[in-house]
Design an enzyme around this catalytic site. Structure first.
Site, mmCIF file in Angstrom:
data_model
loop_
_atom_site.group_PDB
_atom_site.id
_atom_site.type_symbol
_atom_site.label_atom_id
_atom_site.label_comp_id
_atom_site.label_asym_id
_atom_site.label_seq_id
_atom_site.Cartn_x
_atom_site.Cartn_y
_atom_site.Cartn_z
ATOM 1 C CG ASP A 64 -4.735 -3.436 -3.742
ATOM 2 O OD1 ASP A 64 -4.428 -2.948 -2.686
ATOM 3 O OD2 ASP A 64 -5.943 -3.440 -3.901
ATOM 4 C CE1 TYR A 152 -0.955 6.062 8.849
ATOM 5 C CE2 TYR A 152 -1.388 7.991 10.212
ATOM 6 C CZ TYR A 152 -0.275 7.218 9.283
ATOM 7 O OH TYR A 152 0.566 7.683 8.954
ATOM 8 C CE LYS A 156 1.800 3.880 8.461
ATOM 9 N NZ LYS A 156 2.739 3.558 7.552
ATOM 10 C CB THR A 187 2.579 13.675 0.635
ATOM 11 O OG1 THR A 187 1.233 13.196 1.277
ATOM 12 C CG2 THR A 187 3.798 13.429 1.548
ATOM 13 C CB THR A 190 -1.330 15.216 3.718
ATOM 14 O OG1 THR A 190 -0.138 15.696 3.062
ATOM 15 C CG2 THR A 190 -0.496 14.238 4.635
HETATM 16 N N1 LIG Z 1 2.336 12.620 4.517
HETATM 17 C C1 LIG Z 1 2.336 12.635 5.798
HETATM 18 O O1 LIG Z 1 2.042 13.474 6.459
HETATM 19 C C2 LIG Z 1 2.863 11.605 6.731
HETATM 20 C C3 LIG Z 1 3.005 11.537 8.042
HETATM 21 C C4 LIG Z 1 3.312 10.389 8.851
HETATM 22 C C5 LIG Z 1 3.642 9.144 8.105
HETATM 23 N N2 LIG Z 1 3.258 9.030 6.933
HETATM 24 C C6 LIG Z 1 3.404 7.815 6.033
HETATM 25 O O2 LIG Z 1 4.267 7.858 4.987
HETATM 26 C C7 LIG Z 1 3.849 7.052 3.972
HETATM 27 C C8 LIG Z 1 3.672 7.826 2.625
HETATM 28 O O3 LIG Z 1 2.847 8.904 2.899
HETATM 29 P P1 LIG Z 1 2.462 9.812 1.766
HETATM 30 O O4 LIG Z 1 1.748 11.001 2.402
HETATM 31 O O5 LIG Z 1 3.667 10.123 0.990
HETATM 32 O O6 LIG Z 1 1.514 8.947 0.784
HETATM 33 P P2 LIG Z 1 0.670 9.372 -0.687
HETATM 34 O O7 LIG Z 1 1.128 10.627 -1.089
HETATM 35 O O8 LIG Z 1 -0.980 9.165 0.125
HETATM 36 O O9 LIG Z 1 1.019 8.296 -1.534
HETATM 37 C C9 LIG Z 1 0.656 6.834 -0.989
HETATM 38 C C10 LIG Z 1 1.388 5.892 -1.908
HETATM 39 O O10 LIG Z 1 1.167 4.629 -1.206
HETATM 40 C C11 LIG Z 1 0.597 3.925 -2.306
HETATM 41 N N3 LIG Z 1 -0.386 3.084 -1.933
HETATM 42 C C12 LIG Z 1 -1.426 3.547 -1.057
HETATM 43 N N4 LIG Z 1 -2.457 2.356 -0.945
HETATM 44 C C13 LIG Z 1 -1.692 1.277 -1.502
HETATM 45 C C14 LIG Z 1 -2.312 -0.038 -1.649
HETATM 46 N N5 LIG Z 1 -3.562 -0.541 -1.080
HETATM 47 N N6 LIG Z 1 -1.566 -0.804 -2.562
HETATM 48 C C15 LIG Z 1 -0.320 -0.348 -2.996
HETATM 49 N N7 LIG Z 1 0.120 0.911 -2.926
HETATM 50 C C16 LIG Z 1 -0.568 1.754 -2.245
HETATM 51 C C17 LIG Z 1 0.360 4.867 -3.401
HETATM 52 O O11 LIG Z 1 0.160 4.121 -4.684
HETATM 53 P P3 LIG Z 1 -0.837 4.586 -6.031
HETATM 54 O O12 LIG Z 1 -1.040 6.170 -5.855
HETATM 55 O O13 LIG Z 1 0.017 4.222 -7.328
HETATM 56 O O14 LIG Z 1 -2.039 3.790 -5.728
HETATM 57 C C18 LIG Z 1 1.003 5.942 -3.274
HETATM 58 O O15 LIG Z 1 2.362 5.479 -4.002
HETATM 59 C C19 LIG Z 1 2.507 6.020 4.686
HETATM 60 O O16 LIG Z 1 2.987 4.989 4.852
HETATM 61 C C20 LIG Z 1 2.134 7.325 5.726
HETATM 62 O O17 LIG Z 1 1.274 6.501 6.470
HETATM 63 C C21 LIG Z 1 2.972 10.163 5.923
#
Ligand SMILES: NC(=O)c1ccc[n+]([C@@H]2O[C@H](COP(=O)([O-])OP(=O)(O)OC[C@H]3O[C@@H](n4cnc5c(N)ncnc54)[C@H](OP(=O)(O)O)[C@@H]3O)[C@@H](O)[C@H]2O)c1
Length: 246
Positions: A64, A152, A156, A187, A190
């Site tokens: 975590d 947020y 970042k 994802t 989202t």
């Molecule tokens: N999707 C977008 O539109 C978008 C846009 C800009 C930037 N980003 C960035 O891209 C990254 C990935 O985003 P995503 O949308 O692919 O994420 P996601 O689908 O929400 O998946 C999040 C991942 O992070 C892990 N996680 C979350 N909180 C955690 C914690 N406290 N400790 C350990 N692991 C944790 C989750 O693990 P578990 O499920 O195993 O808990 C999962 O593997 C993030 O940094 C996000 O800010 C995303």
């Protein structure tokens, strides 16, 4: 057969879903031995199995990232790595009056402090071995004011600033540190917050659409690879373009 990442080890945080899962699977397919990190062991086991089915090597470590002790335990369990992808992140949207201290703190802890601790624990080893690459996953909201994203975006923006500090700190010893600033991406995370937020952000890009995971994975893997050998301290915009005023 020698692949681009053959002989390399990589830790990808947040690799149980979304962008991180995509990066872990791509690095494994390109020959890296990948540490798949997340919290959920079932999701982790699925990604490890997928990587194995595609001929890659991966293992799961749970931690975590809001708990600094757990972050350091993850670094210890990962061991010596050549590539660190600080992808795990949380994004909760709220107006400022509804942004609690807990909400601010957890954004800073997961999105900024955990990458800091992982770089501190793992990058000196890369520097001693004379090679390594770190890629952080940031967001459009770090550089463009985004409604409801004060906490947020700030977390970042901190990651982007630290990226430049780390690039300077470790560059002379062969470690490159970069980040990708992603736009709206389909994802699991989202999907949970609903399509409206994504569509609104997408409307504020030049391309006017939501990205697919692979479009962001491509940029992260490039920055992690030797093909980006002269790039460090960069934040690569992968958000569909910033529209002009007027
Ligand atoms: N999707 C977008 O539109 C978008 C846009 C800009 C930037 N980003 C960035 O891209 C990254 C990935 O985003 P995503 O949308 O692919 O994420 P996601 O689908 O929400 O998946 C999040 C991942 O992070 C892990 N996680 C979350 N909180 C955690 C914690 N406290 N400790 C350990 N692991 C944790 C989750 O693990 P578990 O499920 O195993 O808990 C999962 O593997 C993030 O940094 C996000 O800010 C995303």
């Amino acid at each position: 057969m020698t692949l681009e990442f053959s002989g390399s080890t990589a830790l990808v945080t947040g690799a149980t879903a979304g962008i991180g899962r995509g990066v872990a699977l791509r690095l494994a397919a390109l020959g890296a031995e990948v540490v798949v990190h997340g919290r959920d062991p079932e999701r982790g086991a699925r990604v490890v199995a997928e990587a194995g089915a595609a001929g890659g090597r991966a293992r799961f470590v749970s931690a975590d990232l809001s708990d600094p002790g757990d972050v350091l335990r993850l670094a210890e369990a990962a061991g010596a790595v050549d590539v660190l992808v600080n992808n795990a992140g949380i994004y909760r949207f709220a107006g400022t009056p509804d942004t609690t201290a807990e909400m601010f703190d957890v954004h800073m802890a997961v999105n900024a402090r955990a990458p800091l601790l992982l770089v501190g624990a793992l990058v000196p080893g890369m520097a001693a071995r004379g090679r390594g690459a770190v890629v952080g996953v940031s967001t459009l909201a770090a550089s463009s004011p985004t409604r409801g994203a004060a906490a947020y975006g700030a977390s970042k923006a901190a990651l982007e600033l630290m990226t430049r500090v780390w690039a300077d700190e470790f560059g002379a010893r062969g470690v490159r540190v970069n980040a990708v600033a992603a736009g709206p991406v389909h994802t699991p995370g989202t999907a949970e917050i609903g399509g409206d937020v994504l569509a609104t952000v997408a409307r504020n890009t030049v391309l006017g659409r939501v990205a697919e995971v692979d479009e962001v994975v491509e940029a992260i893997v490039f920055l992690a690879s030797d093909r980006a050998g002269y790039i460090t301290g960069a934040v690569l915009d992968v958000f569909g373009g910033r529209p002009a005023i007027g």
